[in-house]
Design a protein around this motif. Structure first.
Motif, PDB file in Angstrom:
ATOM      1  N   ARG A 162       0.834  -1.192   0.000  1.00  0.00           N
ATOM      2  CA  ARG A 162       0.000   0.000   0.000  1.00  0.00           C
ATOM      3  C   ARG A 162       0.874   1.248   0.000  1.00  0.00           C
ATOM      4  O   ARG A 162       2.040   1.208   0.344  1.00  0.00           O
ATOM      5  CB  ARG A 162      -0.894   0.005   1.239  1.00  0.00           C
ATOM      6  N   MET A 163       0.259   2.362  -0.362  1.00  0.00           N
ATOM      7  CA  MET A 163       0.893   3.684  -0.328  1.00  0.00           C
ATOM      8  C   MET A 163       2.142   3.762  -1.197  1.00  0.00           C
ATOM      9  O   MET A 163       3.196   4.256  -0.783  1.00  0.00           O
ATOM     10  CB  MET A 163       1.223   4.093   1.113  1.00  0.00           C
ATOM     11  N   ASN A 205      -5.221   4.790  -4.316  1.00  0.00           N
ATOM     12  CA  ASN A 205      -5.142   5.115  -2.905  1.00  0.00           C
ATOM     13  C   ASN A 205      -5.381   6.618  -2.803  1.00  0.00           C
ATOM     14  O   ASN A 205      -5.954   7.216  -3.709  1.00  0.00           O
ATOM     15  CB  ASN A 205      -3.785   4.685  -2.350  1.00  0.00           C
ATOM     16  N   GLU A 247      -1.944   1.192  -4.732  1.00  0.00           N
ATOM     17  CA  GLU A 247      -1.651  -0.036  -3.998  1.00  0.00           C
ATOM     18  C   GLU A 247      -1.616  -1.197  -4.978  1.00  0.00           C
ATOM     19  O   GLU A 247      -2.257  -1.164  -6.024  1.00  0.00           O
ATOM     20  CB  GLU A 247      -2.646  -0.262  -2.871  1.00  0.00           C
TER      21      GLU A 247
END
Length: 126
Positions: free
Chosen positions: A20-21, A91, A114
């Motif tokens: 993620r991110m 995201n 992500e």
């Protein structure tokens, strides 16, 4: 006593890793994810190692994590793994700006994405 065990999100012959991110747009990340979809994990790792794209290094880390999950958590054979799925999601987006001529404001969007990679064990035909 304790809580009941959660059911697995993937099949018995699969393992998954999620990142993620990631500081890149989903469109750019999807180009790298499409490059490894359906390939054997050894070939996918080689392709990511020699890719010129900046985000390929992070995708390689996610793929290595999925391989490690398959080997350590689910007792799958690493030599028989393929990249079953590699998909990208949006995201958050940082909104930034810059002053422009005649009192205007130029929007600058800084998107994050992500990545989810699923590896599957397949038996090789002789």
């Amino acid at each position: 006593m304790g809580k009941e065990k959660n059911p697995r999100r993937v099949a018995d012959n699969e393992a998954m890793a999620k990142l993620r991110m990631l500081r890149t747009s989903p469109q750019k990340l999807n180009l790298v994810a499409a490059m490894i979809r359906g390939k054997k994990v050894e070939k996918a790792l080689v392709d990511l190692t020699f890719s010129k794209r900046r985000i390929a290094e992070d995708v390689k880390k996610c793929l290595q994590s999925a391989i490690a999950n398959a080997e350590n958590n689910h007792n799958l054979d690493v030599d028989e793994l393929i990249v079953a799925e590699a998909y990208v999601g949006k995201n958050m987006t940082l909104k930034r700006g810059r002053p422009r001529a005649r009192g205007r404001y130029g929007k600058i969007m800084k998107p994050f994405s992500e990545l989810t990679i699923t590896v599957r064990q397949v038996e090789e035909q002789a």
